[in-house]
Write a protein that holds these residues in place. Structure first.
Motif, mmCIF file in Angstrom:
data_model
loop_
_atom_site.group_PDB
_atom_site.id
_atom_site.type_symbol
_atom_site.label_atom_id
_atom_site.label_comp_id
_atom_site.label_asym_id
_atom_site.label_seq_id
_atom_site.Cartn_x
_atom_site.Cartn_y
_atom_site.Cartn_z
ATOM 1 N N ASN A 118 -1.014 15.670 -3.215
ATOM 2 C CA ASN A 118 -0.611 14.793 -4.317
ATOM 3 C C ASN A 118 0.216 15.582 -5.323
ATOM 4 O O ASN A 118 -0.088 16.740 -5.619
ATOM 5 N N VAL A 174 1.241 -1.058 -6.304
ATOM 6 C CA VAL A 174 0.605 -0.480 -5.113
ATOM 7 C C VAL A 174 -0.914 -0.527 -5.272
ATOM 8 O O VAL A 174 -1.457 -0.233 -6.337
ATOM 9 N N ARG A 175 -1.580 -0.891 -4.195
ATOM 10 C CA ARG A 175 -3.032 -1.040 -4.231
ATOM 11 C C ARG A 175 -3.745 0.305 -4.179
ATOM 12 O O ARG A 175 -3.181 1.312 -3.735
ATOM 13 N N SER A 176 -4.983 0.319 -4.628
ATOM 14 C CA SER A 176 -5.809 1.531 -4.567
ATOM 15 C C SER A 176 -5.856 2.062 -3.148
ATOM 16 O O SER A 176 -5.972 1.298 -2.182
ATOM 17 N N ASP A 225 0.806 -1.220 0.000
ATOM 18 C CA ASP A 225 0.000 0.000 0.000
ATOM 19 C C ASP A 225 0.839 1.269 0.000
ATOM 20 O O ASP A 225 0.408 2.307 -0.522
ATOM 21 N N GLY A 265 -3.324 3.748 -1.947
ATOM 22 C CA GLY A 265 -1.945 3.741 -1.479
ATOM 23 C C GLY A 265 -1.224 5.060 -1.674
ATOM 24 O O GLY A 265 -1.783 6.053 -2.156
ATOM 25 N N ALA A 266 0.061 5.048 -1.294
ATOM 26 C CA ALA A 266 0.880 6.254 -1.365
ATOM 27 C C ALA A 266 2.308 5.882 -1.732
ATOM 28 O O ALA A 266 2.855 4.898 -1.222
ATOM 29 N N ARG A 307 -6.325 5.971 -10.188
ATOM 30 C CA ARG A 307 -5.917 4.812 -9.391
ATOM 31 C C ARG A 307 -6.080 5.041 -7.888
ATOM 32 O O ARG A 307 -5.894 4.116 -7.096
ATOM 33 N N ASP A 308 -6.366 6.261 -7.455
ATOM 34 C CA ASP A 308 -6.441 6.621 -6.039
ATOM 35 C C ASP A 308 -5.133 6.310 -5.319
ATOM 36 O O ASP A 308 -5.109 5.735 -4.231
ATOM 37 N N ILE A 309 -4.019 6.689 -5.961
ATOM 38 C CA ILE A 309 -2.684 6.540 -5.375
ATOM 39 C C ILE A 309 -2.010 7.903 -5.404
ATOM 40 O O ILE A 309 -1.938 8.539 -6.459
ATOM 41 N N ARG A 312 -4.532 12.378 2.207
ATOM 42 C CA ARG A 312 -4.943 11.923 0.885
ATOM 43 C C ARG A 312 -5.147 13.053 -0.122
ATOM 44 O O ARG A 312 -5.238 12.801 -1.320
#
Length: 246
Positions: A235, A131-133, A87, A135-136, A176-178, A232
């Motif tokens: 970015n 990396v999973r959704s 993650d 994540g960072a 991707r929400d990363i 979150r």
């Protein structure tokens, strides 16, 4: 906490000492399982793992050359096999070699390029794929890119590349929400930083910021913890963790 109940898993390169170790311990304290990637310092990496597990955390150490794509792919494989996925990826591995442009050893330049630029790119490449959704990805830059201190040109140039990689990767991961960010520490009281400096130099560097002290590894780890967890909405940024130095 058992491996099956861990919500997030972090890989920390350069996690055996200095800021990287502090980051690994902080993320473990936050409840993340931590995979510590180290180049040569096996005993220090094992010590970091022991420290984390002694307080109830989950951690393991894996030797990897961050600039070697096969090593890095195997690092991610190990993390996924041990903890189910990845993650958070923190690129704390790096080297700093100083000298004027006129006199800089070009072999040293190539060495620093391999670790700081290629290493960041190779790790980020695997992170972008795996990396999973939610994540960072957190890379390490430096405040020296703003301070422009003599003898730091080669080092600052490698970290300027890190800033650019981080910004563009953040945009490439659209949908991707990363998140992807870089943290740029100022003068920080690590063993590496303090080595070879007299007290006058240390005091002068400490007073460059309005808080009039050196940063601590814990100060930097706190920023990474925020970006790796609740931060979150940040970015594609380079965050200057330097007490107001620049």
């Amino acid at each position: 906490m058992s491996d099956t109940t861990i919500r997030r898993v972090a890989i920390v390169t350069g996690g055996s000492r200095g800021i990287g170790r502090e980051v690994a311990e902080r993320l473990a304290a936050d409840g993340q399982a931590v995979v510590i990637a180290y180049a040569h310092n096996k005993s220090e990496a094992d010590d970091t793992v022991a420290q984390i597990t002694s307080t109830g955390g989950s951690a393991m150490a894996v030797q990897a050359d961050v600039a070697d794509e096969e090593n890095v792919a195997a690092l991610f494989d190990t993390a996924e096999q041990a903890f189910g996925g990845v993650d958070v990826v923190v690129n704390a591995a790096g080297i700093m070699l100083l000298g004027t442009v006129a006199d800089f050893d070009l072999d040293a330049l190539d060495l620093m390029h391999r670790t700081n630029i290629r290493g960041t790119f190779v790790v980020d490449q695997q992170a972008a794929r795996r990396v999973r959704s939610g994540g960072a990805i957190i890379n390490f830059s430096t405040t020296v890119t703003k301070l422009a201190l003599p003898t730091y040109a080669a080092y600052a140039a490698t970290k300027g590349a890190v800033d650019t990689i981080s910004l563009i990767l953040a945009r490439e991961l659209r949908g991707r929400d990363i998140t992807v960010n870089a943290v740029a520490p100022g003068p920080t009281a690590t063993e590496l930083f303090l080595d070879g400096k007299d007290q006058e130099t240390i005091d002068r560097l400490a007073k460059m910021n309005p808080l009039e002290r050196l940063g601590t590894p814990g100060d930097i780890a706190e920023v990474v913890s925020f970006l790796a967890g609740p931060g979150r909405w940040i970015n594609g940024q380079t965050l200057y963790a330097n007490g107001g130095t620049a």
